[in-house]
Design an enzyme around this catalytic site. Structure first.
Site, mmCIF file in Angstrom:
data_model
loop_
_atom_site.group_PDB
_atom_site.id
_atom_site.type_symbol
_atom_site.label_atom_id
_atom_site.label_comp_id
_atom_site.label_asym_id
_atom_site.label_seq_id
_atom_site.Cartn_x
_atom_site.Cartn_y
_atom_site.Cartn_z
ATOM 1 C CG ASP A 145 1.911 -0.885 3.367
ATOM 2 O OD1 ASP A 145 1.092 -0.491 4.210
ATOM 3 O OD2 ASP A 145 1.673 -1.786 2.531
ATOM 4 C CG HIS A 153 -1.677 -0.999 1.678
ATOM 5 N ND1 HIS A 153 -1.219 -2.110 2.319
ATOM 6 C CD2 HIS A 153 -3.027 -1.163 1.582
ATOM 7 C CE1 HIS A 153 -2.237 -2.919 2.589
ATOM 8 N NE2 HIS A 153 -3.347 -2.380 2.145
HETATM 9 C C1 GLO Z 1 -7.607 -6.823 5.465
HETATM 10 C C2 GLO Z 1 -7.134 -7.112 4.135
HETATM 11 C C3 GLO Z 1 -5.977 -6.234 3.715
HETATM 12 C C4 GLO Z 1 -5.832 -6.213 2.226
HETATM 13 C C5 GLO Z 1 -4.905 -5.140 1.785
HETATM 14 C C6 GLO Z 1 -4.632 -5.155 0.338
HETATM 15 O O1 GLO Z 1 -8.277 -7.598 6.078
HETATM 16 O O2 GLO Z 1 -6.811 -8.443 4.023
HETATM 17 O O3 GLO Z 1 -4.794 -6.654 4.330
HETATM 18 O O4 GLO Z 1 -5.420 -7.445 1.753
HETATM 19 O O5 GLO Z 1 -5.430 -3.892 2.106
HETATM 20 O O6 GLO Z 1 -5.699 -4.768 -0.393
#
Ligand code: GLO
Ligand code: NI
Ligand code: NI
Ligand code: NI
Length: 402
Positions: free
Chosen positions: A69, A66
């Site tokens: 991150d 993301h």
């Molecule tokens: C939360 C999700 C999150 C997504 C991430 C990517 O429960 O699993 O980790 O996978 O935002 O889109």
């Protein structure tokens, strides 16, 4: 299987849980200390160094991130964009040096307080705009890094109480946002797949992208069923009252299977625990349906899994991925053997026999009415005998291959 094991699995390391998760939960704060934690650019670059070092140790071909991150949080949209661009340049160089590839990029539209009431479905149009602008920046970054997909998990797209929520309006807002994403993908010539990741609850009480079936209905409603595919997560499937393989098989049947977020919620979990996978028969069933559907085309196996709060040592992060990869490889091998052995295909064929007959085809194609069918059943004295299903045998089959 032909291709090497890892080409089928297409492992990816998730940046957020691996290098950003500080070990907090709703009842307690940070438990991990990492030298790269910090909210400035120097920390972001130190984090990138350690991340790519681990990717290489694991020989994972892919990673996912993301925006939030990987870059420090800026004071406004413009600063966020500049910060992300600076990191994209670092990543581009590191990809070049290491051969690592980006499976997908995504925007974090749930962490910052501005998204408290959602991003696309926020009642405030300025939050919608800020979210849309942020997605544009993240799509640009993903495109620049040669990302193979772009993911949208509906972080806080949902509601806390129906008493202040206009469901029709929020559906329209969410549909418009996803259409904007697809329009932009075509505008910039991004060849990757747009993936939506369903989840039924958490952080909101009810998430709109509840499960594969719900999202399929949403895509149809907004004319997007040929543009968008699914990123299916094990833990989310369990929270929705399904199994992982149910969600994969349904997406396959609807023609919208894309990628998986591999992790594990077990039978005691009431929330998204994001454990590393640890159950070979379950993983085998998931890969069985993936292989049956033709395997991954643009997607892969992203470890959306985090360490337990007590796993203080950074070394555990490496071991967790090694263990997870081993479990997936064993599951995939078992799945491939189930397919090769072929008895399941035979059972399925046997189970549906009779549909080739012209009378059966006429029913399926809508060429006969209920009156016609009733007349034929009476005239031919049709009186079907129960067919054997062999459930016990079939459901034990996987255990012979793991
Ligand atoms: C939360 C999700 C999150 C997504 C991430 C990517 O429960 O699993 O980790 O996978 O935002 O889109
Ligand atoms: Ni996920
Ligand atoms: Ni999740
Ligand atoms: Ni997650």
């Amino acid at each position: 299987m032909g291709k090497a094991m890892k080409d089928h699995l297409r492992f990816a390391v998730a940046y957020w849980h691996s290098f950003c998760w500080p070990g907090l939960d709703p009842f307690g704060g940070q438990t991990f200390e990492r030298p790269w934690f910090g909210d400035d650019m120097a920390s972001a670059k130190a984090k990138a160094d350690v991340a790519f070092e681990m990717f290489q140790l694991l020989k994972a071909p892919y990673y996912c991130f993301h925006d939030a991150d990987v870059r420090p949080e800026g004071a406004d949209f413009a600063e966020n964009t500049r910060n992300l661009q600076e990191i994209v340049e670092v990543f581009a160089r590191k990809q070049e040096e290491t051969g690592m590839k980006l499976l997908w990029g995504t925007a974090n539209l749930f962490g910052h307080a501005r998204y408290m009431a959602g991003a696309a479905t926020n009642p405030d149009p300025e939050v919608f705009a800020f979210g849309a602008a942020t997605i544009k920046t993240c799509m640009d970054a993903t495109h620049e890094l040669g990302g193979e997909n772009y993911v949208l998990w509906g972080g806080r797209e949902g509601y806390e109480t129906l008493l202040n929520t206009d469901l029709a309006r929020e559906d329209q807002q969410l549909g418009r946002m996803l259409n904007l994403v697809v329009e932009y993908k075509h505008k910039i010539g991004f060849k990757g797949t747009i993936l939506v990741e369903p989840k039924p609850q958490e952080p909101t009480k009810h998430q709109y992208d509840y499960d594969v079936a719900t999202v399929y209905g949403f895509l149809k409603r907004h004319g997007l069923e040929n543009e968008v595919k699914m990123n299916i997560e094990q833990g989310h499937a369990i929270l929705a009252g399904h199994s992982f393989e149910h969600e994969i098989a349904l997406a396959g049947a609807l023609g919208i299977f894309g990628s998986i977020d591999m992790n594990r919620n077990d039978y005691q979990s009431g929330w998204d625990t994001d454990q590393f996978p640890n159950n070979v028969p379950e993983v085998a069933l998931a890969y069985y349906h993936i292989l049956k559907n033709g395997g991954f085309t643009t997607g892969g196996t992203n470890f959306d899994a985090k360490l337990r709060r007590q796993s203080l040592d950074a070394e555990d992060l490496l071991m967790a991925h090694v263990g997870g990869m081993d479990i997936c490889a064993r599951g995939l091998k078992a799945a491939a053997r189930m397919l090769e052995e072929g008895s399941l295909a035979g059972f399925v064929e046997d189970r549906y026999k009779g549909w080739d007959a012209p009378e059966a085809q006429a029913m399926l194609k809508g060429e006969v009415s209920l009156d016609d069918i009733a007349a034929r059943v009476e005239a031919q004295g049709i009186n079907p005998k129960p067919r054997s299903g062999r459930q016990e045998y079939l459901e034990n089959l996987v255990n012979r291959f793991v």
